[in-house]
Design a protein around this motif. Structure first.
Motif, short mmCIF file in Angstrom:
data_model
loop_
_atom_site.label_atom_id
_atom_site.label_comp_id
_atom_site.label_asym_id
_atom_site.label_seq_id
_atom_site.Cartn_x
_atom_site.Cartn_y
_atom_site.Cartn_z
N GLU A 154 0.86 -1.19 0.00
CA GLU A 154 0.00 0.00 0.00
C GLU A 154 0.89 1.24 0.00
OE1 GLU A 154 -3.00 2.43 3.04
OE2 GLU A 154 -2.40 0.37 3.48
N THR A 155 0.49 2.24 -0.76
CA THR A 155 1.23 3.51 -0.75
C THR A 155 0.23 4.65 -0.73
OG1 THR A 155 2.96 4.80 -1.84
CG2 THR A 155 1.38 3.68 -3.26
N SER A 156 0.60 5.76 -0.11
CA SER A 156 -0.33 6.87 0.02
C SER A 156 0.40 8.20 -0.06
CB SER A 156 -1.08 6.80 1.36
OG SER A 156 -0.24 7.23 2.41
N ALA A 157 -0.37 9.23 -0.31
CA ALA A 157 0.15 10.60 -0.33
C ALA A 157 -0.88 11.52 0.32
CB ALA A 157 0.43 11.05 -1.77
N PHE A 158 -0.38 12.55 1.01
CA PHE A 158 -1.25 13.50 1.69
C PHE A 158 -1.44 14.74 0.83
CE2 PHE A 158 0.15 10.71 4.93
CZ PHE A 158 -0.82 10.74 5.93
N PHE A 159 -2.64 15.29 0.86
CA PHE A 159 -2.97 16.45 0.04
C PHE A 159 -2.39 17.74 0.60
CE2 PHE A 159 -7.10 14.64 -2.02
CZ PHE A 159 -6.34 13.65 -2.60
N GLU A 160 -2.56 17.98 1.90
CA GLU A 160 -2.12 19.24 2.49
C GLU A 160 -0.59 19.33 2.55
OE1 GLU A 160 -4.55 17.43 3.56
OE2 GLU A 160 -6.31 18.66 3.98
N TYR A 173 3.39 7.42 2.95
CA TYR A 173 3.95 6.19 3.49
C TYR A 173 3.72 5.03 2.52
CZ TYR A 173 -0.87 5.08 4.80
OH TYR A 173 -2.22 4.84 4.76
N THR A 174 4.54 4.02 2.65
CA THR A 174 4.39 2.78 1.91
C THR A 174 4.49 1.62 2.89
OG1 THR A 174 5.38 3.72 -0.09
CG2 THR A 174 5.30 1.32 0.07
N THR A 175 3.55 0.69 2.79
CA THR A 175 3.48 -0.45 3.69
C THR A 175 3.60 -1.75 2.91
OG1 THR A 175 2.02 0.76 5.19
CG2 THR A 175 2.12 -1.63 5.46
N TYR A 176 4.48 -2.64 3.38
CA TYR A 176 4.60 -3.99 2.85
C TYR A 176 4.19 -4.95 3.96
CZ TYR A 176 7.51 -1.65 -0.64
OH TYR A 176 7.97 -0.79 -1.61
N ALA A 177 3.29 -5.89 3.66
CA ALA A 177 2.78 -6.78 4.70
C ALA A 177 2.57 -8.19 4.15
CB ALA A 177 1.48 -6.24 5.28
N ALA A 225 4.71 -6.68 9.06
CA ALA A 225 4.51 -5.48 8.23
C ALA A 225 5.69 -4.54 8.42
CB ALA A 225 3.21 -4.77 8.61
N SER A 226 6.04 -3.86 7.33
CA SER A 226 7.10 -2.85 7.34
C SER A 226 6.52 -1.55 6.82
CB SER A 226 8.26 -3.31 6.46
OG SER A 226 9.25 -2.30 6.38
N GLY A 251 8.76 11.99 4.74
CA GLY A 251 8.39 13.27 5.33
C GLY A 251 8.33 13.25 6.84
N PHE A 252 8.35 12.06 7.47
CA PHE A 252 8.32 11.97 8.92
C PHE A 252 9.70 11.72 9.50
CE2 PHE A 252 3.97 10.74 7.77
CZ PHE A 252 3.24 11.59 8.60
N GLY A 253 10.63 11.24 8.66
CA GLY A 253 11.98 10.98 9.13
C GLY A 253 12.11 9.73 9.97
N SER A 254 11.18 8.78 9.83
CA SER A 254 11.26 7.55 10.61
C SER A 254 10.55 6.43 9.87
CB SER A 254 10.63 7.74 12.00
OG SER A 254 9.25 8.03 11.87
N ASP A 255 10.88 5.20 10.24
CA ASP A 255 10.22 4.02 9.70
C ASP A 255 9.70 3.19 10.86
OD1 ASP A 255 10.82 4.70 7.05
OD2 ASP A 255 12.80 3.76 7.19
N GLY A 256 8.89 2.17 10.54
CA GLY A 256 8.34 1.33 11.59
C GLY A 256 8.16 -0.10 11.12
N SER A 257 7.88 -0.98 12.08
CA SER A 257 7.64 -2.38 11.77
C SER A 257 6.62 -2.93 12.75
CB SER A 257 8.93 -3.20 11.84
OG SER A 257 9.45 -3.18 13.16
N ASN A 258 6.00 -4.04 12.37
CA ASN A 258 5.02 -4.68 13.25
C ASN A 258 5.05 -6.19 13.03
OD1 ASN A 258 1.96 -5.88 13.16
ND2 ASN A 258 2.28 -4.59 14.95
#
Length: 240
Positions: free
Chosen positions: A31-37, A43-47, A65-66, A71-78
């Motif tokens: 999944e990938t997304s973009a913000f309008f404002e 973000y992009t999510t691989y699961a 999930a990764s 734009g946030f300067g960080s990544d995450g995992s689950n």
């Protein structure tokens, strides 16, 4: 890193168990997304997930999930482990399943445990899924709730909607809502898109945001997928 390695090893053990026991299904998605404002935020999510049956209606599922946040300067995992009971048809409901889960969110500043209950069922062609969870760790205690629904318009085309809530108990609250639709390719993936809105307290996020997301998902195995999916704070609050 140690937490991620341990959960990755657990996922591998479940995968091996799925082959040795009753493999029920698996799923891969992006999944990938973009913000309008804020055009530079997205973000992009691989699961991925695997599920196998234990017997007597019980099953076990593991998801990884990764999350990559631009734009946030960080990544995450689950990593999430589910214990599932398939009830089957229940009164006016179609196929119904309930479960309990425990997971781990990892991010730059530490990690957190997430645990909760979940359920899934069908009513007059409307398939819905809901969960209630507690997120406890370096970010404090956060209550999470989610509700999703999907309705088949035709055999190949479906509409969907999602709601997610993160409540920090006075430290901030965020509501995420989205509507969209998808298309199933025979013998191939499901493609979908959604338009969503994030409404947040000043302390909970960068502010209110509208976003557009697209994704693809492919299921495999006897059930052509899994019963549930990953449970993460990142699914509601991207980039933290």
């Amino acid at each position: 890193m140690i937490t991620r390695a341990i959960m990755a090893a657990a996922f591998g053990l479940v995968a091996a168990g799925a082959q040795a026991q009753g493999f029920a299904g698996g799923v891969l998605s992006v999944e990938t997304s973009a913000f309008f404002e804020e055009g530079d935020i997205g973000y992009t999510t691989y699961a991925g997930g695997l599920q196998f049956d234990i017997g007597a209606g019980f099953g076990v599922e593991a998801d990884l999930a990764s999350y990559g946040f631009s734009g946030f300067g960080s990544d995450g995992s689950n990593a999430t482990l589910h214990a599932i009971f398939d009830i089957g048809p229940l009164m006016v409901l179609g196929d119904t399943s309930v479960g309990a889960f425990v997971g781990r969110d990892g991010y730059d500043d530490g990690d957190s445990t997430i645990f909760g209950i979940e359920g899934k069922g069908e009513l007059y062609g409307l398939r819905s899924e809901a969960y209630l969870a507690r997120h406890d760790g370096d970010l404090g205690e956060i209550t999470l709730a989610g509700l999703g629904a999907r309705y088949d318009i035709t055999h190949d085309i479906y509409a969907m909607g999602d709601l997610g809530l993160a409540d920090g108990g006075g430290e901030g609250e965020l509501l995420r809502a989205a509507l969209g639709g998808g298309y199933r390719i025979d013998g191939g993936p499901r493609l979908w898109g959604e338009l969503g809105r994030i409404e947040a307290d000043d302390d909970a996020f960068t502010g209110d945001e509208t976003y557009l997301a697209i994704g693809a998902e492919i299921g495999f195995g006897p059930n052509a997928g899994t019963t549930f999916g990953s449970r993460s704070l990142f699914d509601i609050v991207p980039g933290l």
